[in-house]
Design a protein around this motif. Structure first.
Motif, mmCIF file in Angstrom:
data_model
loop_
_atom_site.group_PDB
_atom_site.id
_atom_site.type_symbol
_atom_site.label_atom_id
_atom_site.label_comp_id
_atom_site.label_asym_id
_atom_site.label_seq_id
_atom_site.Cartn_x
_atom_site.Cartn_y
_atom_site.Cartn_z
ATOM 1 N N ALA A 272 -10.139 4.655 5.258
ATOM 2 C CA ALA A 272 -9.219 4.754 4.118
ATOM 3 C C ALA A 272 -8.188 5.857 4.368
ATOM 4 O O ALA A 272 -6.997 5.671 4.119
ATOM 5 C CB ALA A 272 -10.001 5.010 2.823
ATOM 6 N N LEU B 195 0.827 -1.195 0.000
ATOM 7 C CA LEU B 195 0.000 0.000 0.000
ATOM 8 C C LEU B 195 0.867 1.253 0.000
ATOM 9 O O LEU B 195 0.592 2.202 -0.727
ATOM 10 C CB LEU B 195 -0.948 -0.007 1.206
ATOM 11 C CG LEU B 195 -1.944 1.143 1.291
ATOM 12 C CD1 LEU B 195 -2.809 1.224 0.044
ATOM 13 C CD2 LEU B 195 -2.808 0.992 2.537
ATOM 14 N N VAL C 185 0.729 4.250 -2.712
ATOM 15 C CA VAL C 185 0.451 5.620 -2.280
ATOM 16 C C VAL C 185 1.553 6.540 -2.793
ATOM 17 O O VAL C 185 1.280 7.619 -3.336
ATOM 18 C CB VAL C 185 0.329 5.710 -0.745
ATOM 19 C CG1 VAL C 185 0.346 7.152 -0.260
ATOM 20 C CG2 VAL C 185 -0.943 5.000 -0.274
ATOM 21 N N LEU D 9 -4.075 5.425 4.840
ATOM 22 C CA LEU D 9 -3.089 6.243 4.116
ATOM 23 C C LEU D 9 -2.079 6.862 5.077
ATOM 24 O O LEU D 9 -0.874 6.807 4.844
ATOM 25 C CB LEU D 9 -3.785 7.354 3.325
ATOM 26 C CG LEU D 9 -4.534 6.937 2.083
ATOM 27 C CD1 LEU D 9 -5.292 8.120 1.502
ATOM 28 C CD2 LEU D 9 -3.590 6.347 1.059
ATOM 29 N N THR E 28 -8.139 4.066 -2.267
ATOM 30 C CA THR E 28 -7.926 3.110 -1.174
ATOM 31 C C THR E 28 -9.247 2.462 -0.775
ATOM 32 O O THR E 28 -9.298 1.269 -0.475
ATOM 33 C CB THR E 28 -7.265 3.814 0.033
ATOM 34 O OG1 THR E 28 -6.007 4.354 -0.386
ATOM 35 C CG2 THR E 28 -7.038 2.853 1.190
ATOM 36 N N GLU E 29 -10.316 3.236 -0.799
ATOM 37 C CA GLU E 29 -11.643 2.679 -0.515
ATOM 38 C C GLU E 29 -11.987 1.571 -1.497
ATOM 39 O O GLU E 29 -12.531 0.532 -1.099
ATOM 40 C CB GLU E 29 -12.720 3.761 -0.634
ATOM 41 C CG GLU E 29 -12.842 4.657 0.568
ATOM 42 C CD GLU E 29 -13.976 5.640 0.388
ATOM 43 O OE1 GLU E 29 -15.145 5.235 0.560
ATOM 44 O OE2 GLU E 29 -13.693 6.804 0.063
#
Length: 102
Positions: A92, A34, A38, A96, A55-56
């Motif tokens: 979400a 992730l 990002v 992050l 991300t959702e």
């Protein structure tokens, strides 16, 4: 923006099961994956809000299509499942922030 959503959905559907297994086998691998995505999005100039929306999509896909492989993933799946749309959006954002701090 809609084009980006389609790309994310297609990428999720095409995830190689072997690669998927490696990413999800432990929570640190998931956070690293992730974090890399990002960072890539930030380099593309995506805002935090847009990153949270993407991300959702990923979290929703994982909650529906993948079995948790560890306690952390199980907790995230439970939180996602019981959360309202607004709470999922906030989760979400929290995910992050968590990977940005790593």
């Amino acid at each position: 923006m809609e084009n980006m959503d389609k790309k994310v959905e297609n990428k999720l559907k095409q995830m190689d099961k072997e690669n998927n297994e490696e990413i999800l086998e432990n929570f640190n691998n998931f956070k690293q994956y992730l974090s890399e995505k990002v960072e890539m999005g930030q380099k593309m100039g995506l805002s935090e809000e847009r990153l949270a929306q993407l991300t959702e999509k990923v979290a929703g896909y994982l909650a529906k299509n993948e079995e948790p492989r560890n306690r952390e993933e199980h907790l995230l799946q439970q939180l996602w499942t019981v959360g309202s749309k607004e709470e999922q959006h906030m989760l979400a954002h929290m995910l992050l922030r968590m990977v940005e701090k790593e």
